[in-house]
Write a protein that holds these residues in place. Structure first.
Motif, short mmCIF file in Angstrom:
data_model
loop_
_atom_site.label_atom_id
_atom_site.label_comp_id
_atom_site.label_asym_id
_atom_site.label_seq_id
_atom_site.Cartn_x
_atom_site.Cartn_y
_atom_site.Cartn_z
N PRO A 26 -43.71 95.87 52.54
CA PRO A 26 -43.41 95.42 53.88
C PRO A 26 -42.25 94.42 53.94
N SER A 27 -41.96 93.71 52.84
CA SER A 27 -40.85 92.76 52.90
C SER A 27 -40.22 92.60 51.53
N GLY A 28 -39.08 91.92 51.50
CA GLY A 28 -38.32 91.75 50.26
C GLY A 28 -39.07 90.99 49.19
N TYR A 29 -40.08 90.22 49.62
CA TYR A 29 -40.83 89.41 48.66
C TYR A 29 -41.52 90.28 47.61
N TYR A 30 -41.93 91.49 48.01
CA TYR A 30 -42.66 92.35 47.08
C TYR A 30 -41.78 92.85 45.94
N TYR A 31 -40.46 92.96 46.22
CA TYR A 31 -39.55 93.32 45.13
C TYR A 31 -39.56 92.25 44.06
N ARG A 32 -39.63 90.99 44.50
CA ARG A 32 -39.64 89.87 43.56
C ARG A 32 -40.90 89.94 42.68
N VAL A 33 -42.06 90.15 43.33
CA VAL A 33 -43.30 90.23 42.56
C VAL A 33 -43.25 91.42 41.60
N GLY A 34 -42.74 92.55 42.07
CA GLY A 34 -42.61 93.73 41.25
C GLY A 34 -41.75 93.45 40.02
N ALA A 35 -40.60 92.81 40.25
CA ALA A 35 -39.69 92.51 39.15
C ALA A 35 -40.38 91.60 38.13
N LEU A 36 -41.17 90.63 38.61
CA LEU A 36 -41.89 89.74 37.69
C LEU A 36 -42.91 90.51 36.87
N ILE A 37 -43.60 91.45 37.53
CA ILE A 37 -44.59 92.26 36.80
C ILE A 37 -43.90 93.05 35.70
N PHE A 38 -42.73 93.61 36.01
CA PHE A 38 -42.01 94.40 35.00
C PHE A 38 -41.57 93.53 33.83
N VAL A 39 -41.06 92.33 34.14
CA VAL A 39 -40.61 91.44 33.06
C VAL A 39 -41.80 91.06 32.17
N ASN A 40 -42.90 90.65 32.80
CA ASN A 40 -44.08 90.31 32.02
C ASN A 40 -44.59 91.53 31.26
N GLY A 41 -44.53 92.69 31.91
CA GLY A 41 -44.97 93.92 31.28
C GLY A 41 -44.17 94.21 30.02
N LEU A 42 -42.87 93.94 30.08
CA LEU A 42 -42.02 94.18 28.91
C LEU A 42 -42.42 93.26 27.76
N ALA A 43 -42.61 91.98 28.07
CA ALA A 43 -43.01 91.03 27.02
C ALA A 43 -44.34 91.46 26.42
N VAL A 44 -45.26 91.90 27.27
CA VAL A 44 -46.60 92.26 26.82
C VAL A 44 -46.58 93.56 26.01
N THR A 45 -45.62 94.45 26.31
CA THR A 45 -45.48 95.66 25.50
C THR A 45 -45.18 95.29 24.05
N GLY A 46 -44.37 94.23 23.88
CA GLY A 46 -44.12 93.73 22.53
C GLY A 46 -45.40 93.25 21.87
N ILE A 47 -46.26 92.61 22.66
CA ILE A 47 -47.54 92.13 22.12
C ILE A 47 -48.41 93.32 21.70
N VAL A 48 -48.31 94.43 22.45
CA VAL A 48 -49.08 95.63 22.09
C VAL A 48 -48.70 96.09 20.69
N ILE A 49 -47.39 96.09 20.41
CA ILE A 49 -46.94 96.53 19.08
C ILE A 49 -47.51 95.60 18.01
N LEU A 50 -47.46 94.29 18.28
CA LEU A 50 -47.89 93.33 17.27
C LEU A 50 -49.42 93.26 17.18
#
Lengths: 319, 381
Positions: A26-50
């Motif tokens: 509904p608003s631009g704010y959700y893009y920000r939350v989405g981007a944060l989820i992706f960034v955290n998701g990327l870091a956590v993918t590294g944790i999955v490997i380890l």
């Protein structure tokens, strides 16, 4: 009916989520939350490997995120590198440091890595806090613009800052997930999972346990570094919080909560833990309390992690 | 019966909905650090904002329009602060933002606010927030540099030329240490000894002994925050150092006197705001009525002593209310222009006069030089 491989299915689900979700924003704010989820998701993918593949625990991964982030802040100013190359420099430094820290430690069995990385993370955070002349100290430092959005504009693609970072981080996450999933099915990935099961058994069949653990550690450090760089470039500002102990714990929690063994599960965990504080603001001063309660309940009732437990429940019903 | 209920409830809901739309036309956003390591800043700020919004709405709002406050707690995390700033602007569609308890969170919020062209009043100390001047960013707290200047001014009056400094290595201490060293030359003051301590240290006698043994030192300055300055003060007395001791505005609270002990703290001087010595202000002091009104209301409502930090939020809100009243419109652009034209607005921290070159608008008179006498604060004339 031909069955999709687990790898393609995961990537398809992720890609679909990245592309389709904005239709419901509904608003631009959700893009920000989405981007944060992706960034955290990327870091956590590294944790999955380890943690998920190799069974090692790091309590200092935020240190690598800090290195990635501050590389983007400092290298353009002091070395004249463009921000994108600065992120690459961050990756090189993180990888090299992970190698140096991991090499002696990972020859040992047990919790040594957790303790060593704990110390490493605190060290990075202390340097960032105290080297005021260079890092700006606890007040943080400004990060130069990536410049890619301006380029896109020149090519006739004019999107808002929030939209740009949403898709940019989304693509980064897809690439990260693709690499992690490929690794899982490679001989290295199988060897990693074997040593997770039993180091002695793995050694008996000729797996170089120390070398493989080190590989997993270095790869996951690179993931954290890239995530730190993305966060810094997106926020255009960075403080030592990014390298703080709490951030390390947050990464591990996200992985464990979602299901450390699967990439999709870990990303789901990152999503839940990034979203919850935003949703729980309605509880005002009880926010922290409710957050803790939700996490406790998840761990009590979905012990293997969010995704694996839910999948098992679904399958159980099918059979 | 069923039928009446079925028709009244929706009708009531519609009425409620309409009412809330009609009465809340000015939306103000706030993101402060009400929890986490910076809670001592954000907690009084949040309480102050909630109280003031209630007060003004009870009086009928601004130009007849009620104010709605959207308040988030960023926990002192700049990353969260940026998310909340985005949420306030994009989702809640506020007309202005107050907040950013720490320098880090303020820097995060300001880049979002500047992009979206929404006026932002920061509650954090660093001068970088308004220097260079950014069109939409303002701030209320005085800077560390001004505190240094006020202290050096007082030293000059007492004929002090050579000093020793002992600073905390936390954000506050380190920032003020740098600013003081930078500005000391302008007042002809020489810093002969420059020591530091970790905020978690339990004993500073080693550093203080070194300062005492430095030749020519006439006074000691301690930029720091939290319990560090209290320990410095106690050690200072234990070592029997007779030189004047200056503390920073970071410990300008009654808590500091309690922590250091009444005997040790006797004679310590520091720059503080009018809020701390509200009762001592002269009757004709322009800040007296403002400071007393805020202090009384806050202490009555929350049953805890008023703090300088809550005062920053009070002033931020006062600036905004003043700007909204003069602008006669809640358009962000109009609020910004009105904020920049603020003239002689009396707050708890000082008297604000903004301009296109100055988005802080305070001068040194905002600080009062205070001295502890008989276990309580007194004004140095």
């Amino acid at each position: 009916m031909p069955r999709l491989s687990a790898k393609s299915a995961t990537l398809l689900v992720l890609a679909a989520l990245v592309v389709v979700s904005p239709l419901f924003f509904p608003s631009g704010y959700y893009y920000r939350v989405g981007a944060l989820i992706f960034v955290n998701g990327l870091a956590v993918t590294g944790i999955v490997i380890l943690t998920g593949y190799a069974g090692q625990i790091s309590l200092g991964h935020a240190g690598f995120a800090g290195i990635g982030g501050y590389a983007c802040a400092l290298a353009p100013v002091h070395l004249g590198l463009p921000p994108a190359l600065a992120a690459v420099l961050g990756v090189l430094i993180s990888g090299a440091l992970a190698y140096l820290v991991g090499r002696p430690i990972l020859r040992l069995k047990g919790y040594y890595l957790a303790v060593a990385t704990l110390g490493f993370g605190i060290l990075v955070s202390m340097v960032l806090n105290n080297e005021r002349q260079l890092t700006g100290g606890p007040d943080g430092i400004i990060v130069p613009d990536l410049g890619l959005r301006g380029l896109l504009k020149d090519w006739g693609l004019n999107i808002s800052n929030g939209e740009f970072w949403y898709f940019f981080c989304g693509i980064a996450l897809l690439i990260g997930a693709w690499i992690a999933l490929n690794l899982r099915q490679s001989p290295t990935g199988r060897a990693l999972r074997a040593l997770h099961g039993s180091e002695i058994a793995a050694q008996t069949v000729g797996i170089d346990v120390a070398r493989l653990k080190l590989q997993a550690f270095v790869i996951s450090a690179v993931y954290a570094s890239v995530a730190g760089s993305l966060l810094a470039l997106q926020n255009k500002f960075i403080t030592p919080d990014v390298a703080g102990f709490m951030h390390s714990i947050e990464m591990v929690t996200m992985a464990v909560l979602g299901g450390a063994g699967s990439v999709l599960g870990a990303i789901l965990g990152a999503g839940v833990l990034t979203l919850l504080p935003q949703v729980l603001t309605v509880f005002a001063e009880f926010e922290q309390l409710v957050l803790g309660l939700v996490m406790m309940l998840m761990m009590i009732f979905l012990r293997e992690g969010l995704l694996p437990s839910l999948l098992r429940k679904l399958r159980g019903r099918d059979e | 019966m069923k039928k009446t209920l079925a028709t009244t409830v929706p009708a009531a809901l519609i009425a409620l909905g309409l009412a809330s739309v009609a009465s809340a036309e000015i939306k103000i956003g706030a993101s402060v650090s009400a929890t986490g390591p910076a809670a001592f800043l954000g907690d009084p700020e949040a309480k102050t904002l909630e109280m003031l919004v209630e007060e003004i709405n009870a009086k009928g709002g601004i130009n007849g329009e009620k104010i709605e406050l959207v308040l988030y707690d960023d926990g002192g995390d700049p990353n969260k602060a940026r998310t909340f700033a985005t949420r306030l602007i994009e989702n809640d569609e506020v007309q202005a933002i107050i907040g950013g308890s720490t320098t880090g969170t303020s820097m995060s919020i300001l880049s979002v606010a500047e992009d979206a062209e929404i006026p932002f009043i920061s509650l954090a100390g660093a001068i970088d927030i308004v220097q260079p001047v950014k069109p939409y960013t303002f701030k209320t707290p005085h800077t560390d540099r001004m505190a240094c200047q006020k202290i050096f001014e007082d030293m000059q009056k007492r004929g002090i030329e050579t000093i020793g400094m002992i600073s905390g290595t936390d954000g506050f201490g380190a920032s003020m240490q740098a600013q003081c060293k930078d500005v000391a030359g302008e007042y002809g003051i020489k810093i002969a000894a420059d020591e530091t301590y970790d905020p978690k240290d339990a004993d500073m006698t080693a550093q203080l002994t070194k300062i005492r043994n430095t030749e020519g030192v006439q006074a000691v300055l301690n930029p720091g925050f939290g319990q560090g300055p209290a320990i410095v003060t106690r050690n200072y007395r234990q070592l029997g150092i007779e030189l004047p001791l200056y503390q920073s505005h970071g410990v300008a609270s009654d808590g500091f006197i309690e922590l250091a002990g009444k005997d040790a703290v006797e004679g310590v001087r520091l720059p503080g705001t009018a809020l701390l010595v509200a009762d001592l202000l002269a009757e004709d002091d322009p800040q007296k009525p403002v400071v007393m009104a805020y202090k009384t209301a806050y202490e009555e409502r929350h049953n805890e002593p008023v703090s300088t930090f809550g005062g920053y939020a009070h002033d931020g809100f006062a600036l905004l209310v003043d700007a909204l009243t003069r602008a006669g419109s809640a358009e962000p652009e109009a609020i910004r222009d009105a904020l920049e034209a603020t003239s002689a607005l009396v707050g708890t921290t000082g008297v604000y006069t903004m301009s296109a070159e100055d988005h802080l608008g305070l001068d040194l008179s905002a600080f009062r030089m205070l001295e502890v006498k008989g276990g309580t604060w007194s004004l140095v004339e």
